[in-house]
Design an enzyme around this catalytic site. Structure first.
Site, PDB file in Angstrom:
ATOM      1  N   LEU A  19       0.692  -1.227  -0.042  1.00 35.14           N
ATOM      2  CA  LEU A  19      -0.071   0.137   0.068  1.00 35.14           C
ATOM      3  C   LEU A  19       0.941   1.178  -0.159  1.00 35.14           C
ATOM      4  O   LEU A  19       2.058   1.014   0.645  1.00 35.14           O
ATOM      5  CB  LEU A  19      -0.983  -0.065   1.299  1.00 35.14           C
ATOM      6  CG  LEU A  19      -1.741  -0.992   1.361  1.00 35.14           C
ATOM      7  CD1 LEU A  19      -2.627  -0.904   2.688  1.00 35.14           C
ATOM      8  CD2 LEU A  19      -2.789  -1.169   0.237  1.00 35.14           C
ATOM      9  N   ASP A  20       0.690   2.267  -0.629  1.00 36.45           N
ATOM     10  CA  ASP A  20       1.113   3.452  -0.664  1.00 36.45           C
ATOM     11  C   ASP A  20       1.305   3.940   0.916  1.00 36.45           C
ATOM     12  O   ASP A  20       0.688   3.549   1.756  1.00 36.45           O
ATOM     13  CB  ASP A  20       0.753   4.619  -1.405  1.00 36.45           C
ATOM     14  CG  ASP A  20       0.550   4.241  -2.824  1.00 36.45           C
ATOM     15  OD1 ASP A  20       1.044   3.633  -3.401  1.00 36.45           O
ATOM     16  OD2 ASP A  20      -0.575   5.085  -3.477  1.00 36.45           O
ATOM     17  N   LYS A  21       2.437   4.696   1.169  1.00 37.14           N
ATOM     18  CA  LYS A  21       2.783   5.250   2.474  1.00 37.14           C
ATOM     19  C   LYS A  21       1.363   5.979   3.087  1.00 37.14           C
ATOM     20  O   LYS A  21       1.104   5.693   4.287  1.00 37.14           O
ATOM     21  CB  LYS A  21       3.792   6.233   2.429  1.00 37.14           C
ATOM     22  CG  LYS A  21       4.158   6.888   3.761  1.00 37.14           C
ATOM     23  CD  LYS A  21       5.251   8.026   3.554  1.00 37.14           C
ATOM     24  CE  LYS A  21       5.557   8.693   4.924  1.00 37.14           C
ATOM     25  NZ  LYS A  21       6.278   9.989   4.636  1.00 37.14           N
ATOM     26  N   THR A  47      -1.819   5.429   2.314  1.00 39.30           N
ATOM     27  CA  THR A  47      -3.019   4.736   2.244  1.00 39.30           C
ATOM     28  C   THR A  47      -3.002   3.631   3.246  1.00 39.30           C
ATOM     29  O   THR A  47      -1.960   3.212   3.821  1.00 39.30           O
ATOM     30  CB  THR A  47      -2.855   3.906   0.997  1.00 39.30           C
ATOM     31  OG1 THR A  47      -2.984   4.762  -0.117  1.00 39.30           O
ATOM     32  CG2 THR A  47      -4.251   3.122   0.806  1.00 39.30           C
ATOM     33  N   ARG A 101      -5.733   6.199  -7.225  1.00 37.23           N
ATOM     34  CA  ARG A 101      -5.359   7.705  -7.344  1.00 37.23           C
ATOM     35  C   ARG A 101      -5.388   8.185  -8.735  1.00 37.23           C
ATOM     36  O   ARG A 101      -6.028   9.266  -9.172  1.00 37.23           O
ATOM     37  CB  ARG A 101      -4.184   7.909  -6.817  1.00 37.23           C
ATOM     38  CG  ARG A 101      -4.281   7.582  -5.075  1.00 37.23           C
ATOM     39  CD  ARG A 101      -2.704   7.414  -4.785  1.00 37.23           C
ATOM     40  NE  ARG A 101      -2.096   8.474  -4.570  1.00 37.23           N
ATOM     41  CZ  ARG A 101      -0.843   8.831  -4.289  1.00 37.23           C
ATOM     42  NH1 ARG A 101      -0.048   7.829  -3.824  1.00 37.23           N
ATOM     43  NH2 ARG A 101      -0.325   9.995  -4.130  1.00 37.23           N
TER      44      ARG A 101
END
Length: 344
Positions: A168-170, A172, A273
């Protein structure tokens, strides 16, 4: 005249190498550095410096050895050398001071109070908070989920990437599965490849929702040619990229934001996104894609709230849900916004 060791100690380097002041370099050398002298054999005559080092010091990566060259920790026949491509002769003598890099020290445990929402002998399910980087990388060599996993379960050091099979993105938040055994890891990787692992998200996009309440976005994603720090919807006939599909379901409307339910069919970088931005509904707080920070929300409004997969060892289907974190739920409460998500 300074000896090689004295001169090398005085060099101030930047990440990924650790900087050292002259007065504390003795301690650093004692706890981390190794001095080594090697002679160039006949069969490596005429080869590049970095190639020769990778052959003569095979326990270190070529990238790491290039960092040592750049930092001034390599001497050729007594003289400092900084050119990776310098061609060497047989019988040349190389002196090396091998120092630990930030990258080499990244895979260590750091306690951060991780509490799995599920665990058995083969898998963990983690509810990742926003702001936590998943895997060490330039700029984030410590304080990552991987470091927390190694502190929680030192046995994960025997599994590639400490069992991390997806990211997961930082900024998120939400659910992730982590393998605790190599058979489990292989099975989870296969499930992701075959798209039998199901991941669903809740997100807040800017503006008034436009179009049908249910939309399936089929749009390839690649590096944005105008900004290499971003991803974008791309034409695969013109630029590199990968196919991507996201199903998006409108749930509720606030005065200036829309709540949506997203189902991933592929797992591209920044997929939700980018697809939301392509519809004109970039996520609230997503400054990378042009939306200013929102009061009370210091990151993009994206939460991985639902995860389901077939257990790679037992064959049982497991399903998990994570409530919205406080920053997003507080926004919804302030707007008086309720919603219902369809059952899996």
């Amino acid at each position: 005249m300074k000896t090689f060791v004295e001169q090398a100690r005085s060099i101030i380097s930047t990440d990924p190498l650790q900087a050292a002041d002259q007065e504390d370099s003795d301690e650093l050398l004692a706890i981390g550095a190794e001095l080594r002298t090697v002679s160039v054999p006949m069969h490596l005559h005429g080869y590049r410096l970095d190639k020769v080092l990778s052959e003569l010091v095979p326990e270190f990566s070529r990238n790491y050895l290039q960092q040592m060259i750049d930092a001034g920790y390599v001497r050729l026949n007594g003289a400092l050398i900084a050119k990776h491509a310098r061609k060497l002769k047989s019988a040349d003598v190389l002196d090396l001071e091998l120092r630990p890099s930030a990258q080499s020290q990244a895979f260590v445990g750091q306690a951060m109070g991780l509490a799995p929402v599920y665990e058995d002998e083969h898998v963990y399910v983690i509810d990742k908070p926003a702001g936590l980087v998943v895997h060490p990388a330039p700029g984030n060599w410590s304080g990552t989920l991987l470091n927390g996993l190694l502190a929680m379960d030192p046995g994960l050091s025997m599994i590639p990437r400490a069992g991390i099979v997806h990211r997961l993105d930082k900024d998120t938040s939400g659910l992730m599965v982590v393998a605790r055994s190599r058979p489990a890891m292989d099975g989870l990787v296969q499930a992701i490849s075959e798209r039998s692992m199901h991941r669903q998200y809740l997100a807040l996009g800017k503006g008034i929702w436009q179009g049908a309440n249910q939309r399936s976005v089929h749009a390839a994603i690649g590096r944005d040619p105008r900004n290499r720090l971003r991803m974008a919807v791309v034409d695969l006939d013109k630029v590199p990229g990968k196919t991507a599909q996201t199903d998006i379901f409108f749930l509720a409307q606030a005065p200036s934001a829309c709540l949506v339910h997203c189902i991933l069919h592929t797992g591209r970088t920044h997929q939700i996104r980018v697809h939301m931005a392509s519809l004109g509904h970039s996520l609230l707080g997503d400054t990378v894609y042009g939306v200013p920070a929102v009061e009370g929300l210091s990151r993009q409004a994206l939460h991985a709230f639902r995860l389901s997969f077939v257990h790679p060892i037992t064959g049982l289907r497991l399903a998990f849900e994570s409530p919205l974190p406080k920053d997003i739920s507080d926004l919804l409460a302030a707007w008086g916004l309720g919603y219902n998500v369809p059952a899996p």
